[in-house]
Design a protein around this motif. Structure first.
Motif, PDB file in Angstrom:
ATOM      1  N   ASP A  32      22.595-113.304  47.766  1.00 22.26           N
ATOM      2  CA  ASP A  32      23.762-112.616  48.332  1.00 22.26           C
ATOM      3  C   ASP A  32      23.460-111.141  48.595  1.00 22.26           C
ATOM      4  O   ASP A  32      23.841-110.601  49.636  1.00 22.26           O
ATOM      5  N   ARG A  33      22.779-110.479  47.652  1.00 24.44           N
ATOM      6  CA  ARG A  33      22.411-109.066  47.828  1.00 24.44           C
ATOM      7  C   ARG A  33      21.461-108.887  49.010  1.00 24.44           C
ATOM      8  O   ARG A  33      21.619-107.972  49.819  1.00 24.44           O
ATOM      9  N   GLU A  34      20.455-109.758  49.096  1.00 18.93           N
ATOM     10  CA  GLU A  34      19.491-109.667  50.195  1.00 18.93           C
ATOM     11  C   GLU A  34      20.165-109.923  51.542  1.00 18.93           C
ATOM     12  O   GLU A  34      19.849-109.252  52.530  1.00 18.93           O
ATOM     13  N   ALA A  35      21.093-110.869  51.577  1.00 21.43           N
ATOM     14  CA  ALA A  35      21.804-111.163  52.825  1.00 21.43           C
ATOM     15  C   ALA A  35      22.677-109.976  53.226  1.00 21.43           C
ATOM     16  O   ALA A  35      22.725-109.606  54.408  1.00 21.43           O
ATOM     17  N   ALA A  36      23.350-109.362  52.260  1.00 20.26           N
ATOM     18  CA  ALA A  36      24.184-108.193  52.564  1.00 20.26           C
ATOM     19  C   ALA A  36      23.327-107.035  53.070  1.00 20.26           C
ATOM     20  O   ALA A  36      23.709-106.342  54.024  1.00 20.26           O
ATOM     21  N   ALA A  38      20.449-107.296  54.609  1.00 15.71           N
ATOM     22  CA  ALA A  38      19.972-107.655  55.945  1.00 15.71           C
ATOM     23  C   ALA A  38      21.075-107.454  56.982  1.00 15.71           C
ATOM     24  O   ALA A  38      20.817-106.949  58.079  1.00 15.71           O
ATOM     25  N   ARG A  39      22.312-107.834  56.644  1.00 15.47           N
ATOM     26  CA  ARG A  39      23.431-107.621  57.571  1.00 15.47           C
ATOM     27  C   ARG A  39      23.643-106.136  57.828  1.00 15.47           C
ATOM     28  O   ARG A  39      23.851-105.712  58.967  1.00 15.47           O
ATOM     29  N   ALA A  40      23.583-105.325  56.764  1.00 15.07           N
ATOM     30  CA  ALA A  40      23.765-103.882  56.919  1.00 15.07           C
ATOM     31  C   ALA A  40      22.666-103.279  57.790  1.00 15.07           C
ATOM     32  O   ALA A  40      22.933-102.436  58.650  1.00 15.07           O
ATOM     33  N   ALA A  41      21.442-103.715  57.589  1.00  9.11           N
ATOM     34  CA  ALA A  41      20.323-103.208  58.392  1.00  9.11           C
ATOM     35  C   ALA A  41      20.492-103.607  59.861  1.00  9.11           C
ATOM     36  O   ALA A  41      20.237-102.805  60.766  1.00  9.11           O
ATOM     37  N   LEU A  42      20.936-104.827  60.095  1.00  8.59           N
ATOM     38  CA  LEU A  42      21.154-105.288  61.463  1.00  8.59           C
ATOM     39  C   LEU A  42      22.268-104.483  62.134  1.00  8.59           C
ATOM     40  O   LEU A  42      22.135-104.051  63.279  1.00  8.59           O
ATOM     41  N   GLN A  43      23.352-104.249  61.409  1.00 12.29           N
ATOM     42  CA  GLN A  43      24.451-103.456  61.958  1.00 12.29           C
ATOM     43  C   GLN A  43      23.995-102.032  62.271  1.00 12.29           C
ATOM     44  O   GLN A  43      24.341-101.473  63.318  1.00 12.29           O
ATOM     45  N   ALA A  44      23.221-101.444  61.376  1.00 12.71           N
ATOM     46  CA  ALA A  44      22.724-100.084  61.604  1.00 12.71           C
ATOM     47  C   ALA A  44      21.809-100.044  62.828  1.00 12.71           C
ATOM     48  O   ALA A  44      21.890 -99.121  63.635  1.00 12.71           O
TER      49      ALA A  44
END
Length: 66
Positions: A32-36, A38-44
């Motif tokens: 869950d932490r890694e997915a969050a 990755a999502r944050a990095a993609l959004q940035a």
């Protein structure tokens, strides 16, 4: 993949019921932490790309002529 192979890959072999549950909970929290992250990095990356391109169009493929 057999149940035994999967358990071995996840480090579950030889664990008692409560130990197994704790290990599975820890693995799920890690995923869950890694997915969050990755999502944050993609959004940035999307925000940066949008800012550098000066893109004023909607982010979801909307038509600029609307």
């Amino acid at each position: 993949m057999s149940q035994e192979e999967r358990d071995a890959r996840l480090g579950l072999t030889g664990l008692s019921g409560p130990e197994r549950e704790a290990r599975l909970r820890m693995l799920k929290e890690r995923v869950d932490r890694e997915a969050a992250a990755a999502r944050a990095a993609l959004q940035a990356a999307r925000r940066l790309r949008s800012a550098t391109a000066g893109d004023a169009a909607p982010a979801h493929g909307g038509n600029a002529d609307e």
